[in-house]
Write an enzyme that holds these catalytic residues in place. Structure first.
Site, PDB file in Angstrom:
ATOM      1  N   LYS A 115       0.837  -1.326   0.111  1.00 51.58           N
ATOM      2  CA  LYS A 115      -0.117  -0.270  -0.014  1.00 51.58           C
ATOM      3  C   LYS A 115       0.928   1.297  -0.150  1.00 51.58           C
ATOM      4  O   LYS A 115       0.447   2.165  -0.589  1.00 51.58           O
ATOM      5  CB  LYS A 115      -0.903  -0.061   0.913  1.00 51.58           C
ATOM      6  CG  LYS A 115      -2.132  -1.023   1.124  1.00 51.58           C
ATOM      7  CD  LYS A 115      -3.206  -0.548   1.818  1.00 51.58           C
ATOM      8  CE  LYS A 115      -4.378  -1.601   1.645  1.00 51.58           C
ATOM      9  NZ  LYS A 115      -5.644  -1.248   2.626  1.00 51.58           N
ATOM     10  N   LYS A 210      -4.890 -10.487  -7.116  1.00 51.20           N
ATOM     11  CA  LYS A 210      -6.001 -10.409  -6.165  1.00 51.20           C
ATOM     12  C   LYS A 210      -7.117  -9.672  -6.659  1.00 51.20           C
ATOM     13  O   LYS A 210      -6.847  -8.479  -7.116  1.00 51.20           O
ATOM     14  CB  LYS A 210      -5.624 -10.110  -4.880  1.00 51.20           C
ATOM     15  CG  LYS A 210      -6.438 -10.521  -3.594  1.00 51.20           C
ATOM     16  CD  LYS A 210      -5.945  -9.904  -2.441  1.00 51.20           C
ATOM     17  CE  LYS A 210      -5.834  -8.415  -2.268  1.00 51.20           C
ATOM     18  NZ  LYS A 210      -5.597  -7.981  -0.794  1.00 51.20           N
ATOM     19  N   LYS A 213     -10.302  -3.716  -4.588  1.00 55.14           N
ATOM     20  CA  LYS A 213     -11.157  -2.359  -4.837  1.00 55.14           C
ATOM     21  C   LYS A 213     -10.285  -1.357  -5.403  1.00 55.14           C
ATOM     22  O   LYS A 213     -10.634  -0.324  -6.043  1.00 55.14           O
ATOM     23  CB  LYS A 213     -11.202  -1.591  -3.576  1.00 55.14           C
ATOM     24  CG  LYS A 213     -11.930  -2.376  -2.426  1.00 55.14           C
ATOM     25  CD  LYS A 213     -12.506  -1.760  -0.887  1.00 55.14           C
ATOM     26  CE  LYS A 213     -12.603  -2.475   0.127  1.00 55.14           C
ATOM     27  NZ  LYS A 213     -13.198  -2.120   0.986  1.00 55.14           N
TER      28      LYS A 213
END
Ligand code: TYM
Length: 349
Positions: A115, A210, A213
């Site tokens: 992230k 994966k 969002k």
């Protein structure tokens, strides 16, 4: 794990609309666990702000995720549903855990690395300390079971490490006050429940990534708010390979897109991948996809409809979150009082 009262805790971030990965990896298991456990399901709004969130969007997302829980089958009467920021014990225990967890432990967290990306210096301190808050979420209730998707496994290992270190560091204080559960310590070591045929749902565009969002392509995921037409289009466009489906699970090896679609079918139908392949082994993708479209629309479209209905009455959703927060706080507050005493804080009012 005997000794501790069996209690389930899990949560999702209200950062944008939930998708099929959240549904099959976690939500369907949450619904099932209501039959066997006391369950606490949280909308983790404090985790959401570890990355920038527009405040108006955040409020909307908190209510939308709450609606998704309920529309998918979480029953606010049987289970506790609330948003994290309304129970202050989460922030308090997270601070104590910031002082229990070691920098070296957090440095190993792969989700932070993903992230934060290349610009680590510019990531929020909250993003770095994120797993400590997650450990606090779970342990504030002494939860014993945590149903999540596979990507949360490392965070749950850290949660267990934090619980163990707290139990050891304060072993004398815990024993002196009789606050341990047998030999097990003050906090349980919670069990990750990573279950079902789709613990890691992959992108519909790339079976090695994966479903998430944050993927730029909306065709990579099915959102829980998608209507029948959108669901059908996304499945029709999903990447596949040229072979027919195998009739046994080991035939899926090295075929990530096929494995993903079979996992999704299995998850939605409540069957195993093996059972799905018994039915569809030898079929071409065109036929299998048509069946998957029917199944996905049948299972998911009513959820989107129910979410719309619930979201038309935000006051009702806020009432559910408020009542849930009261129930959550009733469990958390006495545990937090004990933590403060164990750590050595003075309470004089
Ligand atoms: P979050 O919000 O990213 O995801 C919510 C849940 O959905 C699962 N999930 C998936 N499962 C299968 N395939 C996928 N592609 C997929 N994408 C997401 C996640 O594993 C998760 O179960 N840190 C957590 C939220 C959290 C939490 C907690 C969870 C905060 N505190 C305490 C459990 C207990 C997170 O970011 O999940």
């Amino acid at each position: 794990m005997s000794g501790f009262h069996q209690r389930v805790f899990s949560g999702m971030q209200p950062t944008s609309t939930l998708h099929l990965g959240n549904y099959l990896g976690a939500l369907t298991n949450w619904v099932a666990m209501q039959d066997t456990h006391e369950c606490i399901y949280c909308v983790v709004d404090m985790h959401a702000i570890t990355m920038w969130q527009d405040p108006a969007d955040l409020k909307r997302a908190i209510r939308e995720v709450t609606a998704a829980y309920i529309a998918a089958g979480v029953d606010p009467k049987r289970s506790i549903i609330f948003n994290q920021s309304q129970v202050h014990g989460h922030a308090e225990l997270a601070w104590v855990f910031n002082c229990v967890a070691r920098l070296g432990w957090l440095n190993r967290m792969t989700q932070f690395k993903e992230k934060a990306g290349k610009d680590r210096e510019n990531a929020s301190v909250g993003l770095y300390a994120y797993p400590n808050l997650m450990a606090a979420d779970i342990l504030l209730y002494k939860a014993t079971h945590v149903p999540v998707g596979e990507d949360q496994k490392q965070h749950l290992e850290l949660t267990r490490d934090i619980a163990q270190k707290f139990n050891n560091d304060f072993g004398a204080q815990i024993a002196e006050r009789g606050l341990g559960t047998g030999e097990l310590g003050f906090f349980p070591l919670p069990e990750p429940m990573i279950q079902g045929p789709a613990p890691r749902v992959m992108s519909l565009r790339d079976g090695t990534k994966k479903m998430s969002k944050s993927d730029a392509s909306d065709y990579s995921r099915i959102n829980l708010t998608d209507d029948a037409e959108a669901i059908a289009q996304k499945i029709r466009k999903a990447k596949t390979d040229p072979e027919a489906l195998p009739s046994e699970e080991k035939g899926l090896e090295g075929r990530p897109e096929a494995e993903n679609l079979v996992g999704i079918y299995a998850g939605l139908s409540g069957a195993s991948k093996d059972a799905v392949l018994k039915q569809f082994g030898g079929s071409q993708f065109s036929g299998f996809k048509a069946a998957l479209v029917d199944l996905a629309v049948e299972k998911l479209a009513p959820i989107a409809g129910e979410m719309r209905r619930l979201l038309a009455d935000p006051k009702h959703i806020d009432d559910i979150l408020g009542a849930g927060a009261d129930r959550a706080d009733a469990i958390a507050a006495p545990i937090m009082r004990e933590v403060k005493d164990i750590v050595g804080f003075v309470r004089s009012r």
